[in-house]
Design an enzyme around this catalytic site. Sequence first.
Site, PDB file in Angstrom:
ATOM      1  N   THR A 297       0.851  -1.201   0.000  1.00 46.22           N
ATOM      2  CA  THR A 297       0.000   0.000   0.000  1.00 46.22           C
ATOM      3  C   THR A 297       0.882   1.245   0.000  1.00 46.22           C
ATOM      4  O   THR A 297       1.971   1.245   0.574  1.00 46.22           O
ATOM      5  CB  THR A 297      -0.905  -0.017   1.250  1.00 46.22           C
ATOM      6  OG1 THR A 297      -1.789  -1.141   1.143  1.00 46.22           O
ATOM      7  CG2 THR A 297      -1.741   1.252   1.366  1.00 46.22           C
ATOM      8  N   GLY A 298       0.378   2.314  -0.632  1.00 51.73           N
ATOM      9  CA  GLY A 298       1.131   3.571  -0.663  1.00 51.73           C
ATOM     10  C   GLY A 298       1.485   3.924  -2.095  1.00 51.73           C
ATOM     11  O   GLY A 298       1.235   3.148  -3.026  1.00 51.73           O
ATOM     12  N   SER A 299       2.088   5.093  -2.270  1.00 48.49           N
ATOM     13  CA  SER A 299       2.323   5.580  -3.633  1.00 48.49           C
ATOM     14  C   SER A 299       3.363   4.747  -4.374  1.00 48.49           C
ATOM     15  O   SER A 299       3.217   4.489  -5.568  1.00 48.49           O
ATOM     16  CB  SER A 299       2.720   7.052  -3.602  1.00 48.49           C
ATOM     17  OG  SER A 299       3.833   7.238  -2.759  1.00 48.49           O
TER      18      SER A 299
ATOM     19  N   ASP B  22       6.327  -3.944  -1.244  1.00 48.53           N
ATOM     20  CA  ASP B  22       5.679  -2.888  -0.461  1.00 48.53           C
ATOM     21  C   ASP B  22       6.636  -1.709  -0.288  1.00 48.53           C
ATOM     22  O   ASP B  22       7.854  -1.863  -0.424  1.00 48.53           O
ATOM     23  CB  ASP B  22       5.258  -3.446   0.919  1.00 48.53           C
ATOM     24  CG  ASP B  22       4.087  -2.678   1.511  1.00 48.53           C
ATOM     25  OD1 ASP B  22       3.776  -1.572   1.016  1.00 48.53           O
ATOM     26  OD2 ASP B  22       3.473  -3.178   2.478  1.00 48.53           O
TER      27      ASP B  22
ATOM     28  N   GLY C 267       3.443   2.415   7.733  1.00 48.08           N
ATOM     29  CA  GLY C 267       2.141   2.734   8.312  1.00 48.08           C
ATOM     30  C   GLY C 267       1.698   4.174   8.197  1.00 48.08           C
ATOM     31  O   GLY C 267       0.606   4.505   8.643  1.00 48.08           O
TER      32      GLY C 267
ATOM     33  N   GLY D 245       0.647   5.368   5.699  1.00 46.68           N
ATOM     34  CA  GLY D 245      -0.559   5.241   4.867  1.00 46.68           C
ATOM     35  C   GLY D 245      -1.694   4.550   5.607  1.00 46.68           C
ATOM     36  O   GLY D 245      -2.772   4.360   5.054  1.00 46.68           O
TER      37      GLY D 245
ATOM     38  N   GLU E 293      -0.390  -4.937   6.345  1.00 47.99           N
ATOM     39  CA  GLU E 293       0.951  -5.014   5.735  1.00 47.99           C
ATOM     40  C   GLU E 293       1.838  -5.965   6.522  1.00 47.99           C
ATOM     41  O   GLU E 293       2.601  -6.749   5.946  1.00 47.99           O
ATOM     42  CB  GLU E 293       1.600  -3.632   5.677  1.00 47.99           C
ATOM     43  CG  GLU E 293       0.956  -2.723   4.643  1.00 47.99           C
ATOM     44  CD  GLU E 293       1.471  -1.301   4.670  1.00 47.99           C
ATOM     45  OE1 GLU E 293       1.396  -0.639   3.642  1.00 47.99           O
ATOM     46  OE2 GLU E 293       1.931  -0.839   5.728  1.00 47.99           O
TER      47      GLU E 293
HETATM   48  C1  A5P Z   1       1.158   2.274   4.132  1.00 51.62           C
HETATM   49  O1  A5P Z   1       0.527   1.988   5.341  1.00 51.62           O
HETATM   50  C2  A5P Z   1       2.614   2.486   4.367  1.00 51.62           C
HETATM   51  O2  A5P Z   1       3.252   1.514   5.103  1.00 51.62           O
HETATM   52  C3  A5P Z   1       3.357   2.733   3.058  1.00 51.62           C
HETATM   53  O3  A5P Z   1       3.915   1.571   2.524  1.00 51.62           O
HETATM   54  C4  A5P Z   1       4.431   3.686   3.353  1.00 51.62           C
HETATM   55  O4  A5P Z   1       3.805   4.778   4.023  1.00 51.62           O
HETATM   56  C5  A5P Z   1       5.128   4.191   2.107  1.00 51.62           C
HETATM   57  O5  A5P Z   1       4.266   4.936   1.326  1.00 51.62           O
HETATM   58  P1  A5P Z   1       4.796   5.777   0.105  1.00 51.62           P
HETATM   59  O6  A5P Z   1       5.358   4.836  -0.895  1.00 51.62           O
HETATM   60  O7  A5P Z   1       3.569   6.495  -0.404  1.00 51.62           O
HETATM   61  O8  A5P Z   1       5.819   6.742   0.623  1.00 51.62           O
END
Ligand code: A5P
Length: 232
Positions: free
Chosen positions: A32-34, A87, A102, A104, A110
């Site tokens: 999850t996340g960008s 991830d 976390g 995100g 995760e």
């Molecule tokens: C989601 O809960 C997070 O663990 C994301 O993997 C982490 O914040 C990285 O996100 P970005 O790739 O958007 O920086």
Amino acid sequence: MSRNGEVELLKKQAALEAVALVEDGMIVGLGTGSTASYAIEALAQRVKGGLKIQGIPTSRRTAEQAERLGIVLTDFSMHRLIDLTIDGADEVEVRSLNVIKGLGGALLREKIVAAASKKLIIVVDERKMVDRLASHTPVPVEVIPFGWQVTAERLANFDCQPKLRLNEKGEPFISDGGHYILDCAFKPIDRPAELAQQLDTIIGVVEIGLFIGLAKLVITAKETGVEFLSCK
Ligand code: A5P
């Protein structure tokens, strides 16, 4: 190109390198996340080209993206073991490959997916690499909403000023698991494994965003090229 544009390109590069390691027939954990979202886009491209995989998503957001792009999803009722998970991370400690995740809000799923994976690949741009965890970002701690104030006070004893995460409406942010998140601003952490163990014993804590000994490979995209760090 703007700095933001450059960072997005780096995230994409790291994601592409990880997706190149996915093989036919694998069960793939979808982060999850960008940065993870770039990996899902690239994976979907490979699926369109004939790659056969099944994904286990780490959040509702990721499940929606993957389904929209045509990636077949599965779950733990069918598969207890994931071949490879890709991830992102908020910070990576260079010497240990321990990470903070976390920001995100998906840390619980995760971590469940990471712990069930034969291999966890973390994809980041160079800004995320640090000498000690919590150098720039807080450690997210997922807690049960009931009595969260008491849990926050117990966490505060660790000198980390827990702050309840709010959504854009100013209400408590609710995780996919129905929990709150307390963002804990620790000073740079010397012994993250020890701290993780201590925090885990606090009643009301569901999961913490310190991922200790889980990442097997970290792919970091830098302006000077892509770096691969494996756990020793
Ligand atoms: C989601 O809960 C997070 O663990 C994301 O993997 C982490 O914040 C990285 O996100 P970005 O790739 O958007 O920086």
